[in-house]
Design a protein around this motif. Structure first.
Motif: not given
Length: 334
Positions: A225-233, A251-262
């Protein structure tokens, strides 16, 4: 049905109470045949010794206590499982106390519920508490700070050097924008890893951006959740690499990056800490700093038992990490 007592065993076996006691406590004064006869009678009657009485007589519980605020995640699974096995090798059991209530912690420690204690992060055991423990000759090993005196020692990771070397590795690949995913600000390893990361950035004259220190709390979901919020901002200044405070955060970071297409490591590199069992099977396999968790557990129990036995005084031991290169890190694309 009335509880079977030692008196009942003695009567059934046709021996004295002291003979039963000697047989049950393996005191080497009995004829082997007599001892075997008493043990067979005790087993047949389903006799259970009064452990409280035994403890009062010997002054020992033959239990060690592990005090922590959490037992969730693969790090704790490996740590506790290995400590428990090592306790058994020494003839001890392991009690695990999960609490943030310092009064509960200190009452269990000072109340001699266990023969020695192992203390982990966030328990807020301060210098005054340590003085009280030392005065009461409590045997303790700390995993959350470097400390030693006559009755207490510590077994910690060199998290500063590990954080420095992990950041230096990413810098060596060519990364200049490196973010750090922090754990809990009051935790020894979290603070020291972050300090090592910052030291590497300073040494190589790379800018330090407060936005690049992200709180993940050592948890996969929180980091996701923190990485998703960071990417949006901060989409316009996405770092080329993330150094995570532990593998779950990575692992949480990698999942968030994948969600955003990275893609990892195609677009962004990610490095973790600990090398938990699942790290090598993650997608992509995780580059990480291997901390010798099992060795920490074994050294902790061994040191504590030797202090209890009066064979050594408290001392501080520091374990070094090893960078394990896998598939989540790469040279930056720009």
């Amino acid at each position: 049905m009335a509880k079977i007592t030692i008196r009942d065993v003695a009567k059934e076996a046709g021996v004295s109470i002291s003979t039963v006691s000697n047989a049950l406590n393996d005191v080497d004064v009995l004829n082997p045949a007599t001892k075997l006869h008493v043990l067979e009678v005790a087993q047949r009657l389903n006799y259970v010794p009064n452990l409280n009485g035994k403890m009062l007589k010997s002054g020992k519980t033959m239990m060690l206590g592990f005090f922590t605020t959490s037992v969730s995640g693969p790090y704790f699974y490996k740590l506790i499982e290995t400590m428990s096995r090592q306790c058994e090798r020494h003839g001890y059991g392991l009690n695990v106390f999960v609490t943030k209530d310092k009064q509960v912690i200190m009452s269990n420690i000072l109340g001699r519920r266990v023969d020695g204690v192992i203390i982990y992060e966030e328990l807020k055991i301060d210098e005054q508490d340590i003085e009280v423990m030392q005065k009461d000759k409590i045997k303790a090993v700390f995993l959350d700070r470097e400390f030693s005196n006559e009755t207490m020692g510590s077994v910690t990771f060199d998290s500063f050097t590990a954080g420095y070397e992990a950041a230096k590795y990413l810098i060596g690949l060519g990364h200049k924008r490196i973010a750090y995913i922090s754990g809990v600000d009051t935790m020894f390893d979290s603070v020291r890893r972050r300090e090592g990361y910052l030291a590497a950035l300073r040494e190589y004259d790379l800018p330090i951006d407060d936005d690049y220190i992200i709180q993940g709390y050592f948890e996969e979901d929180s980091t996701f959740n923190a990485i998703k919020a960071f990417i949006r901002a901060n989409a316009s200044k996405l770092p080329s690499a993330f150094l995570a405070g532990n593998d779950l955060s990575a692992m949480g970071c990698i999942q968030a990056l994948k969600v955003h297409g990275y893609e990892v490591p195609g677009d962004v590199s990610v490095v973790g800490f600990d090398d938990v069992d699942i790290a090598q099977y993650f997608s992509p396999p995780l580059t990480t700093v291997r901390n010798p968790i099992a060795r920490q557990a074994i050294l902790t129990v061994d040191h504590l038992v030797r202090m209890i036995q009066g064979k050594e005084q408290g001392h501080s031991q520091t374990l070094t990490g090893e960078l394990i290169l896998r598939g989540s890190s790469h040279v930056p694309i720009n």
